[in-house]
Design a protein around this motif. Structure first.
Motif, PDB file in Angstrom:
ATOM      1  N   GLY A 102      74.497  42.125  -1.691  1.00 24.88           N
ATOM      2  CA  GLY A 102      73.818  40.872  -1.983  1.00 24.88           C
ATOM      3  C   GLY A 102      72.835  40.955  -3.127  1.00 24.88           C
ATOM      4  O   GLY A 102      72.480  39.936  -3.719  1.00 24.88           O
ATOM      5  N   LEU A 103      72.383  42.168  -3.461  1.00 35.99           N
ATOM      6  CA  LEU A 103      71.456  42.306  -4.587  1.00 35.99           C
ATOM      7  C   LEU A 103      72.085  41.854  -5.900  1.00 35.99           C
ATOM      8  O   LEU A 103      71.371  41.479  -6.837  1.00 35.99           O
ATOM      9  CB  LEU A 103      70.999  43.758  -4.712  1.00 35.99           C
ATOM     10  CG  LEU A 103      70.023  44.265  -3.644  1.00 35.99           C
ATOM     11  CD1 LEU A 103      69.769  45.744  -3.823  1.00 35.99           C
ATOM     12  CD2 LEU A 103      68.717  43.485  -3.702  1.00 35.99           C
ATOM     13  N   PRO A 128      71.944  36.854 -12.224  1.00 35.84           N
ATOM     14  CA  PRO A 128      71.731  35.679 -13.093  1.00 35.84           C
ATOM     15  C   PRO A 128      70.259  35.349 -13.278  1.00 35.84           C
ATOM     16  O   PRO A 128      69.822  35.042 -14.393  1.00 35.84           O
ATOM     17  CB  PRO A 128      72.479  34.566 -12.342  1.00 35.84           C
ATOM     18  CG  PRO A 128      73.528  35.279 -11.552  1.00 35.84           C
ATOM     19  CD  PRO A 128      72.897  36.560 -11.135  1.00 35.84           C
ATOM     20  N   GLY A 129      69.478  35.415 -12.209  1.00 35.89           N
ATOM     21  CA  GLY A 129      68.044  35.169 -12.343  1.00 35.89           C
ATOM     22  C   GLY A 129      67.347  36.238 -13.148  1.00 35.89           C
ATOM     23  O   GLY A 129      66.433  35.946 -13.920  1.00 35.89           O
ATOM     24  N   LEU A 130      67.774  37.490 -12.984  1.00 39.45           N
ATOM     25  CA  LEU A 130      67.175  38.581 -13.749  1.00 39.45           C
ATOM     26  C   LEU A 130      67.443  38.414 -15.239  1.00 39.45           C
ATOM     27  O   LEU A 130      66.564  38.668 -16.070  1.00 39.45           O
ATOM     28  CB  LEU A 130      67.723  39.918 -13.247  1.00 39.45           C
ATOM     29  CG  LEU A 130      67.300  41.167 -14.028  1.00 39.45           C
ATOM     30  CD1 LEU A 130      65.787  41.306 -14.030  1.00 39.45           C
ATOM     31  CD2 LEU A 130      67.951  42.408 -13.445  1.00 39.45           C
ATOM     32  N   ALA A 131      68.640  37.981 -15.590  1.00 42.66           N
ATOM     33  CA  ALA A 131      68.956  37.763 -17.001  1.00 42.66           C
ATOM     34  C   ALA A 131      68.067  36.676 -17.613  1.00 42.66           C
ATOM     35  O   ALA A 131      67.684  36.755 -18.776  1.00 42.66           O
ATOM     36  CB  ALA A 131      70.430  37.396 -17.155  1.00 42.66           C
ATOM     37  N   ALA A 132      67.711  35.669 -16.801  1.00 42.96           N
ATOM     38  CA  ALA A 132      66.878  34.578 -17.318  1.00 42.96           C
ATOM     39  C   ALA A 132      65.436  34.986 -17.530  1.00 42.96           C
ATOM     40  O   ALA A 132      64.711  34.333 -18.292  1.00 42.96           O
ATOM     41  CB  ALA A 132      66.939  33.385 -16.360  1.00 42.96           C
ATOM     42  N   THR A 133      64.976  36.064 -16.880  1.00 43.68           N
ATOM     43  CA  THR A 133      63.588  36.504 -17.059  1.00 43.68           C
ATOM     44  C   THR A 133      63.351  37.152 -18.413  1.00 43.68           C
ATOM     45  O   THR A 133      62.207  37.218 -18.869  1.00 43.68           O
ATOM     46  CB  THR A 133      63.194  37.498 -15.959  1.00 43.68           C
ATOM     47  OG1 THR A 133      63.994  38.678 -16.072  1.00 43.68           O
ATOM     48  CG2 THR A 133      63.376  36.879 -14.584  1.00 43.68           C
ATOM     49  N   PHE A 160      59.798  38.476  -8.982  1.00 45.33           N
ATOM     50  CA  PHE A 160      59.273  37.229  -8.419  1.00 45.33           C
ATOM     51  C   PHE A 160      59.992  36.024  -9.007  1.00 45.33           C
ATOM     52  O   PHE A 160      60.405  35.114  -8.279  1.00 45.33           O
ATOM     53  CB  PHE A 160      57.773  37.130  -8.684  1.00 45.33           C
ATOM     54  CG  PHE A 160      57.131  35.906  -8.082  1.00 45.33           C
ATOM     55  CD1 PHE A 160      56.586  35.952  -6.824  1.00 45.33           C
ATOM     56  CD2 PHE A 160      57.089  34.708  -8.784  1.00 45.33           C
ATOM     57  CE1 PHE A 160      55.994  34.829  -6.254  1.00 45.33           C
ATOM     58  CE2 PHE A 160      56.517  33.581  -8.230  1.00 45.33           C
ATOM     59  CZ  PHE A 160      55.962  33.637  -6.960  1.00 45.33           C
ATOM     60  N   ASN A 161      60.132  35.984 -10.327  1.00 49.82           N
ATOM     61  CA  ASN A 161      60.789  34.844 -10.957  1.00 49.82           C
ATOM     62  C   ASN A 161      62.265  34.769 -10.584  1.00 49.82           C
ATOM     63  O   ASN A 161      62.836  33.675 -10.516  1.00 49.82           O
ATOM     64  CB  ASN A 161      60.622  34.919 -12.475  1.00 49.82           C
ATOM     65  CG  ASN A 161      59.187  34.655 -12.900  1.00 49.82           C
ATOM     66  OD1 ASN A 161      58.414  34.050 -12.178  1.00 49.82           O
ATOM     67  ND2 ASN A 161      58.827  35.123 -14.079  1.00 49.82           N
ATOM     68  N   THR A 162      62.897  35.923 -10.348  1.00 49.30           N
ATOM     69  CA  THR A 162      64.287  35.908  -9.889  1.00 49.30           C
ATOM     70  C   THR A 162      64.388  35.297  -8.504  1.00 49.30           C
ATOM     71  O   THR A 162      65.262  34.455  -8.236  1.00 49.30           O
ATOM     72  CB  THR A 162      64.848  37.341  -9.868  1.00 49.30           C
ATOM     73  OG1 THR A 162      64.852  37.862 -11.197  1.00 49.30           O
ATOM     74  CG2 THR A 162      66.255  37.367  -9.325  1.00 49.30           C
ATOM     75  N   THR A 163      63.510  35.702  -7.602  1.00 44.77           N
ATOM     76  CA  THR A 163      63.511  35.127  -6.257  1.00 44.77           C
ATOM     77  C   THR A 163      63.223  33.637  -6.301  1.00 44.77           C
ATOM     78  O   THR A 163      63.870  32.839  -5.600  1.00 44.77           O
ATOM     79  CB  THR A 163      62.453  35.838  -5.390  1.00 44.77           C
ATOM     80  OG1 THR A 163      62.699  37.245  -5.407  1.00 44.77           O
ATOM     81  CG2 THR A 163      62.508  35.347  -3.965  1.00 44.77           C
ATOM     82  N   THR A 164      62.259  33.243  -7.120  1.00 46.96           N
ATOM     83  CA  THR A 164      61.913  31.830  -7.230  1.00 46.96           C
ATOM     84  C   THR A 164      63.081  31.020  -7.789  1.00 46.96           C
ATOM     85  O   THR A 164      63.357  29.907  -7.318  1.00 46.96           O
ATOM     86  CB  THR A 164      60.677  31.664  -8.122  1.00 46.96           C
ATOM     87  OG1 THR A 164      59.594  32.411  -7.567  1.00 46.96           O
ATOM     88  CG2 THR A 164      60.271  30.215  -8.233  1.00 46.96           C
ATOM     89  N   ALA A 165      63.778  31.574  -8.784  1.00 47.97           N
ATOM     90  CA  ALA A 165      64.923  30.864  -9.363  1.00 47.97           C
ATOM     91  C   ALA A 165      66.031  30.676  -8.324  1.00 47.97           C
ATOM     92  O   ALA A 165      66.641  29.604  -8.246  1.00 47.97           O
ATOM     93  CB  ALA A 165      65.451  31.626 -10.572  1.00 47.97           C
ATOM     94  N   HIS A 222      77.406  27.940  -7.822  1.00 52.65           N
ATOM     95  CA  HIS A 222      76.470  27.735  -8.943  1.00 52.65           C
ATOM     96  C   HIS A 222      76.248  29.038  -9.717  1.00 52.65           C
ATOM     97  O   HIS A 222      76.239  29.033 -10.956  1.00 52.65           O
ATOM     98  CB  HIS A 222      75.145  27.207  -8.407  1.00 52.65           C
ATOM     99  CG  HIS A 222      74.053  27.202  -9.423  1.00 52.65           C
ATOM    100  ND1 HIS A 222      74.010  26.324 -10.495  1.00 52.65           N
ATOM    101  CD2 HIS A 222      72.951  28.007  -9.553  1.00 52.65           C
ATOM    102  CE1 HIS A 222      72.939  26.571 -11.234  1.00 52.65           C
ATOM    103  NE2 HIS A 222      72.286  27.582 -10.693  1.00 52.65           N
ATOM    104  N   LEU A 223      76.080  30.144  -9.019  1.00 51.77           N
ATOM    105  CA  LEU A 223      75.859  31.420  -9.703  1.00 51.77           C
ATOM    106  C   LEU A 223      77.084  31.827 -10.509  1.00 51.77           C
ATOM    107  O   LEU A 223      76.951  32.410 -11.597  1.00 51.77           O
ATOM    108  CB  LEU A 223      75.524  32.507  -8.680  1.00 51.77           C
ATOM    109  CG  LEU A 223      74.205  32.322  -7.910  1.00 51.77           C
ATOM    110  CD1 LEU A 223      74.015  33.457  -6.912  1.00 51.77           C
ATOM    111  CD2 LEU A 223      73.023  32.252  -8.859  1.00 51.77           C
TER     112      LEU A 223
END
Length: 775
Positions: free
Chosen positions: A244-245, A250-255, A684-689, A752-753
């Motif tokens: 699941g990690l 996708p969120g990590l790439a956006a950071t 944090f931003n990945t989790t929030t996204a 979506h991902l």
């Protein structure tokens, strides 16, 4: 006395051999196989002589010429198979290594009686997993039996027959398991790997769990410094514990963490683990609940290595060594600044209005070590303690954007002034930006300077202020980005703040006052924005949204160990740094006390003299010099003390070099901490996204309350990893979640991902996400 130096043995093995550890080598061809130990032949067998081949493999392990994993990899078997060979050798000798007759070892387990038993249990509405566990079969076997109808109605068992067969089967289950059934799976040949029916169609597809791709050769090159970095390589595997990690990528790439780190640091020195792998490992480990490097000892390295595309994740000493190499470059502030620019640019493309809102707040990190660290007030503890102060910048949603280390004892107002150039560089243009902060940043002169630098101020008013008249209050409202309407009872006015002690220069600001109802306490908000730029309702909402940053601090302390000391290294503080002089505060207090005493004595003397000057009617009063001196003696003494205190206060410098105020003061190392902060910001931003995507792109009814909890559950959920190099895809297929509503929500999130078309870092594999259905 002659001393011989140790040196590795000469490579005497044939050129086409397969290395087994550092001492042995294997050669296999059409004639058979041979094993060389330090260049000398020690084992040989003919083609088809499986017994001798297995004897050679177990012998290498028994004499400790190589590890079991290295031997198993060279001989093309799993470590479990090698262990079985060693067990057979120990129990039965060399005869036990003879290959058994291929094919079924006995009667087929799936008999008509067992099939009837399965159908009978299914009539009782038992699940497939329960039936498989009771009947000692696999769920695929149960599904195949239920899909096939009995040959005829006459052959269908009656309820009584099914009960009898059920009891007999349960009595025989223990013996059948002892004969070779393991964990509810059918017996197979020792050399075969167990496979998992990932699609639920009865056809085996992915190995369970399967061995990761062998990286022995690359590790050998890395040991001699001949490998720049090992690229991620994925092997098909089912039921991977931390699959699941991969949903975080996708969120990590956006950071922007990976892209900015590559621009700032370039790459790490040659080694097996490269820069991207180390950063991805740090973020994923943080999301798995182990943000500190020591947490790597509590995570299965093979399980984490599978999602990294490695045979195993780096150990604690490797993580510390690699991050120390990055810290030596001294570019952590550049990395954070680059991530801030990337974050605000993404926010600008999504919503330009929200991108122009920032919140700034200080955060204290208490230190409990033995170094002599400066004390500062800790709001959570309500008393001073050794601590370091950090200044954090968050966006309109409270997500962290930037962090800088503050000087010991620095005020928020001073840090804001120092931070303005960094904020302007992160924004990238000259547009006006609203900066919100609490009363710790109170400074009218700072407000004026920020307005001139095209920064708008949003803060609470500090100090005593007159209440606004009742008639000025009206109801105002604001609709937030989630469609919720907020209403306040508010009033507007204009105030002028003094810029100096005499009040000759003033700075006008707009004041928005709010209260909870008539007669309630009034709270004043100051801003440099005009009413046409931001209505009163939005001013109230933006000021209240500053608590989002406080919530991010609380979440970071709970889940990301925000206040941990990732490095206990420390050094001497700059002895020449100008710091406040503690004696100046004592001198000012002495002046205040002397002035208060002087005022009391003056009042007492005036009252006594007035009494003498006002005799009773018909009486006269004569005040002699002696009487006057007696009545004003205390006043003259108080005046002398006040003069002495003022003289001492003027002679006492307000600031002194640190070496005079607190010699030997030390500061903690900051580079490692800033690097780990960059990782935690990305986590944090990945989790929030992901939580935001769950609320927006799914129909999960409880997303408002359970989004973060469900995302944490998904990130540590098992699943399958199925790479397709030919089509350049990497499919992540998660196992079903405990509840159907959560499974359906994650299925929508996976769609979506997948639409983001994210590539796994360092590869050309496009990530695809799926979740298995509950059957």
């Amino acid at each position: 006395m002659t001393v011989m130096t140790a040196q590795p043995p000469l490579p005497l093995a044939p050129a086409a051999s397969t290395p087994i550890g550092g001492a042995a080598a294997l050669v296999e061809d059409a004639e058979g196989g041979r094993v060389f130990l330090h260049g000398e032949l020690c084992y040989a067998w003919d083609c088809g002589d499986d017994l001798s081949r297995r004897l050679a493999a177990t012998g290498l392990v028994r004499i400790k010429a190589a590890t079991a994993r290295a031997v198993a990899t060279a001989f093309g078997v799993s470590t479990v198979t090698l262990w079985r060979w060693s067990r057979s050798l120990g129990e039965d000798g060399a005869v036990g290594l003879a290959r058994a007759q291929p094919g079924p070892k006995g009667p087929s387990k799936l008999t008509e009686a067992l099939a009837a038993q399965i159908r009978a249990r299914r009539v009782g509405e038992e699940s497939l997993a329960v039936i498989a566990a009771v009947t000692n079969t696999s769920t695929a076997t149960v599904r195949r039996v239920l899909a096939a109808e009995p040959a005829s109605a006459d052959q269908a068992p009656t309820d009584a027959d099914a009960v009898i067969e059920l009891v007999e089967s349960e009595n025989a289950a223990g013996q059948e398991a002892a004969d070779g059934g393991i964990g509810g799976f059918d017996r197979e040949d020792d050399d075969a790997e167990t496979e998992y029916d990932a699609d639920g169609d009865g056809e085996p597809s992915l190995p369970v769990p399967g061995d990761p791709a062998s990286r022995t050769a690359e590790r050998g090159l890395a040991r001699w410094g001949m490998l720049e970095a090992a690229a991620p390589v994925f092997a098909p595997a089912a039921r991977v514990p931390l699959a699941g990690l991969l949903a975080a990528l996708p969120g990590l790439a956006a950071t922007g963490l990976l892209s900015c780190a590559e621009q700032v640091y370039g790459r790490l020195p040659n080694g097996f683990y490269g820069l991207q792998t180390m950063l991805v490992e740090a973020v994923l480990r943080t999301l798995a609940g182990e943000p500190r490097a020591e947490g790597a000892t509590r995570v299965d390295p093979v399980a984490l290595g599978r999602v990294l595309g490695m045979d195993r994740a780096p150990e604690v000493k490797t993580i510390r060594r690699k991050f120390s190499l990055l810290a030596r470059a001294g570019k952590a502030d550049e990395l954070l600044a680059g991530m801030a620019r990337h974050h605000l640019a993404e926010a600008q493309s999504a919503d330009a209005a929200l991108a122009a809102v920032l919140y700034v707040d200080g955060h204290t990190r208490v230190y409990g070590g033995k170094a002599k660290i400066a004390k500062t007030h800790v709001a959570r503890m309500k008393f001073p303690a050794p601590a370091t102060v950090e200044t954090w910048v968050a966006d309109a949603a409270g997500d962290p954007v930037l962090v800088v280390m503050a000087e010991p004892g620095a005020s928020l107002a001073g840090e804001l002034r120092r931070l303005l150039p960094d904020l302007r560089a992160a924004i990238g243009d000259d547009r006006r930006v609203l900066v919100g902060f609490d009363r710790g940043g109170w400074s009218p002169q700072l407000f004026k300077d920020m307005a001139e630098a095209r920064f708008d101020v949003l803060t609470w008013r500090k100090g005593a202020a007159d209440d606004v008249a009742e008639a000025e209050f009206v109801d105002v409202s604001y609709v937030d980005d989630q469609g919720r309407t907020h209403t306040w009872n508010s009033a507007e006015s204009t105030v002028e703040l003094p810029l100096d002690s005499k009040g000759e220069q003033r700075f006008a600001m707009r004041q928005v006052t709010r209260r909870d109802g008539p007669g309630a306490r009034q709270m004043h908000i100051l801003t440099t924005l005009a009413a046409e730029q931001m209505p009163a309702g939005e001013v109230n909402f933006r000021m209240g949204s500053r608590w989002r940053q406080e919530n991010s601090f609380r979440y970071g302390r709970m889940h990301f160990d925000l206040d941990s000391h990732d490095s206990y290294r420390h050094g001497d503080d700059d002895p020449g740094r100008s710091v406040p002089n503690p004696a100046k505060k004592d001198a000012k207090n002495a002046v205040a006390a002397a002035r208060a005493r002087y005022e009391r004595e003056a009042a007492r003397a005036d009252a006594a003299l007035l009494e003498l000057r006002s005799p009773a009617p018909g009486q006269s009063a004569v005040i002699s010099n002696a009487d006057h001196d007696r009545l004003t003696a205390g006043l003259r003494a108080a005046e002398a003390d006040l003069t002495t205190a003022e003289t001492h206060n003027r002679a006492t410098p307000a600031r002194l070099p640190l070496g005079q105020v607190n010699p030997g003061q030390q500061v903690l190392e900051t580079e490692i901490k800033l690097l780990t902060h960059a990782v935690k910001i990305a986590a944090f931003n990945t989790t929030t996204a992901l939580a935001r995507d769950l609320r927006i792109h799914t129909g999960y009814a409880r997303a408002g309350d359970e989004a973060y909890a469900l995302i944490r559950q998904v990130l540590t959920h098992p699943g399958d990893i199925d790479p397709d190099v030919e089509n350049q895809t990497l499919t992540v297929r998660l196992d079903p979640l405990p509840t159907g509503r959560a499974t359906r929500a994650v299925a929508e999130l996976c769609e979506h991902l997948t639409d983001t078309q994210t590539r796994y870092p360092g590869t050309d594999l496009v990530l695809r996400y799926q979740i298995k259905s509950r059957r």
